[in-house]
Design a protein around this motif. Structure first.
Motif, short mmCIF file in Angstrom:
data_model
loop_
_atom_site.label_atom_id
_atom_site.label_comp_id
_atom_site.label_asym_id
_atom_site.label_seq_id
_atom_site.Cartn_x
_atom_site.Cartn_y
_atom_site.Cartn_z
N TRP A 30 0.86 -1.25 0.09
CA TRP A 30 -0.03 0.16 -0.15
C TRP A 30 0.96 1.18 0.16
CZ3 TRP A 30 -4.43 -2.20 -0.82
CH2 TRP A 30 -4.65 -3.34 -0.35
N SER A 31 2.13 1.23 0.42
CA SER A 31 3.03 2.14 0.65
C SER A 31 4.33 1.83 0.24
CB SER A 31 2.98 2.86 2.00
OG SER A 31 3.62 2.06 2.81
N TRP A 32 5.22 2.94 -0.06
CA TRP A 32 6.65 2.81 -0.53
C TRP A 32 7.44 3.36 0.93
CZ3 TRP A 32 8.67 1.00 -5.08
CH2 TRP A 32 7.55 0.72 -6.16
N SER A 33 8.57 2.77 0.73
CA SER A 33 9.74 3.09 1.65
C SER A 33 11.00 2.56 1.37
CB SER A 33 9.38 2.98 3.19
OG SER A 33 9.72 1.70 3.53
N ARG A 34 12.06 3.11 2.19
CA ARG A 34 13.21 2.50 2.00
C ARG A 34 13.61 1.63 3.20
NH1 ARG A 34 17.00 5.11 -1.46
NH2 ARG A 34 15.86 7.28 -2.32
N GLN A 35 12.75 1.47 3.98
CA GLN A 35 12.96 0.55 5.22
C GLN A 35 12.18 -0.81 5.23
OE1 GLN A 35 15.26 1.52 7.40
NE2 GLN A 35 15.71 3.29 6.08
N LEU A 36 12.75 -1.66 5.74
CA LEU A 36 11.96 -3.07 5.83
C LEU A 36 11.14 -2.67 7.14
CD1 LEU A 36 14.76 -5.71 5.14
CD2 LEU A 36 12.60 -5.32 3.69
N PRO A 37 9.73 -3.55 6.98
CA PRO A 37 9.07 -3.50 8.57
C PRO A 37 9.70 -4.29 9.44
CG PRO A 37 8.36 -5.07 6.75
CD PRO A 37 9.31 -4.27 5.99
N GLU A 38 9.62 -3.91 10.74
CA GLU A 38 10.37 -4.81 11.78
C GLU A 38 9.55 -6.30 12.24
OE1 GLU A 38 11.08 -2.06 15.15
OE2 GLU A 38 12.27 -0.83 14.24
N ALA A 39 8.27 -5.97 11.93
CA ALA A 39 7.74 -7.25 12.26
C ALA A 39 6.28 -7.43 11.29
CB ALA A 39 6.90 -7.04 13.59
N ALA A 40 5.63 -8.61 11.20
CA ALA A 40 4.74 -8.65 10.37
C ALA A 40 3.63 -7.82 10.81
CB ALA A 40 4.23 -10.06 10.44
N LEU A 41 2.54 -7.56 9.70
CA LEU A 41 1.36 -6.84 9.98
C LEU A 41 0.45 -7.34 10.92
CD1 LEU A 41 0.06 -4.37 8.31
CD2 LEU A 41 -1.55 -5.98 7.06
N PRO A 42 0.03 -6.88 11.92
CA PRO A 42 -0.74 -7.38 13.07
C PRO A 42 -1.92 -7.64 12.32
CG PRO A 42 0.13 -5.08 13.67
CD PRO A 42 0.61 -5.08 12.33
N GLY A 43 -2.65 -8.95 12.83
CA GLY A 43 -3.81 -9.38 12.36
C GLY A 43 -3.76 -10.25 10.82
N TYR A 44 -2.41 -10.32 10.34
CA TYR A 44 -2.26 -10.77 8.87
C TYR A 44 -2.99 -12.33 8.90
CZ TYR A 44 -0.12 -12.56 4.49
OH TYR A 44 -0.18 -13.02 3.32
N GLY A 45 -2.77 -13.14 9.73
CA GLY A 45 -3.49 -14.34 9.91
C GLY A 45 -4.70 -14.34 9.80
#
Length: 377
Positions: A42-57
């Motif tokens: 949904w968005s762009w950045s230069r950084q990797l996320p630190e953790a999975a998206l909450p509620g992904y499962g």
């Protein structure tokens, strides 16, 4: 060289492809000519996320029940991707998993395996339909296709008719956290699980039929009760397709406490669990690479595995190979590697030597060279 890299897979808990992306991005950033722009769905950045998206499962479970959910999400992601490219143009797009989004410029894609062909039941029906509809045209559009192993490259040529010169093998590596550790360094973590260094066996992998965990369970349960008490078997991995087919085997194995199901574990915990194991049991029927095998070898842990798919490319002469249906053979090998310290030490030495041949830096160099080649046309 500005590279768009699709990092949406990191919305999910990190398993094989997620680990590939995290480690590759870190290693590519050491390449001075590369400027990475990461797309997160949904968005762009230069950084990797630190953790999975909450509620992904929960979202994934809901999507499986909603007709057209995968197609809708795909169209929305395409819209956000295209808008980002319009605002900040890039030279090349790298899709690290199966099928790329639409892009007018040069595209490089990574195909880790062809599980969707061999084990289509591992995919939700709608997602499988999307894969089957898109992967062929995607391979035709891609300038180059990266694979983790020669085995997968050969499969792609055989199944999709892709010319070998359009395929680039970029073997994976192992992160620095996978290394031998002295018992005293492992004691705090392992004691929390009621474990002692070198006194348990380990299986790592999603709980699904192609991982062949039933073979490991049956071979392990042939051990004398006393040996099982001294060396419990830990199973680390996320639930997968048809986990219920393992339910009977697991229920019986869990009953006496010698087999323990730990579920998904964070990266740092898994690294310590691997380093403290006596053996890794990896009887998988199909792998495009087999990252846990390499990570175990790098941790100084011998590996029993099947001689299937890409696994011999990873383990080389360090692997102890047993056919995937040879229950007595697996049992005998487990006993030998528990009781014979000299044999265990020989395999440990071979494993460390084999693991030293793989690195994420090498994978990144091959990948960066593929980018340059793709841009040259």
């Amino acid at each position: 060289m500005r590279i768009a890299l699709n990092a949406r897979i990191l919305q999910a808990p990190r398993t094989g492809i997620g680990q590939y992306l995290v480690e590759l991005v870190a290693a590519l950033r050491a390449q001075p000519e590369l400027d990475l722009e990461l797309f997160h769905g949904w968005s762009w950045s230069r950084q990797l996320p630190e953790a999975a998206l909450p509620g992904y499962g929960r979202w994934t479970a809901l999507a499986r029940c909603l007709p057209g959910a995968y197609g809708i999400r795909r169209r929305l992601e395409q819209r956000h991707f295209s808008r980002g490219i319009e605002k900040a143009p890039v030279d090349l797009y790298h899709e690290p998993s199966l099928w790329p989004l639409d892009f007018d410029g040069p595209t490089v894609m990574t195909v880790h395996d062809l599980t969707h062909l061999h084990y289509p039941e591992t995919q939700p029906r709608e997602r499988l339909a999307e894969i089957e509809r898109r992967i062929g045209p995607a391979m035709e559009r891609a300038r180059l296709i990266l694979t983790d192993s020669q085995f997968v490259a050969d499969e792609i040529t055989a199944h999709y008719g892709v010319a070998p010169e359009r395929l680039v093998v970029a073997p994976l590596g192992h992160a620095p956290r996978f290394h031998p550790r002295p018992p005293e360094a492992l004691a705090p973590r392992l004691s929390a699980f009621g474990l002692r260094p070198g006194r348990y066996l380990l299986c790592v992998g999603t709980l699904e039929p192609r991982k062949n965990l039933t073979l490991a369970l049956r071979a392990y349960r042939r051990l004398p009760a006393g040996l099982r008490r001294r060396f419990p078997l830990l199973i680390v991995g996320m639930p997968g397709w048809k986990q219920r087919t393992l339910a009977g085997e697991l229920r019986d194995a869990l009953a006496d406490g010698s087999v323990r199901l730990l579920g998904y574990q964070p990266d740092d915990v898994l690294a310590e669990l691997l380093a403290g194991a006596r053996l890794l049991l990896f009887p998988s029927l199909y792998e495009g690479f087999g990252l846990p095998v390499l990570e175990a070898l790098a941790s100084g842990v011998p590996v029993l595995l099947s001689p299937r798919s890409a696994l011999p490319e990873v383990a080389g002469e360090a692997g102890i190979y047993l056919e995937a249906d040879d229950e007595p053979g697996w049992n005998e090998a487990i006993v030998r590697l528990i009781e014979d310290d000299q044999a265990w030490l020989r395999q440990r030495t071979l494993g460390l030597e084999q693991a030293s041949r793989f690195s994420w830096q090498r994978c990144a160099r091959i990948t960066a060279a593929a980018y340059r080649r793709a841009l040259e046309g």
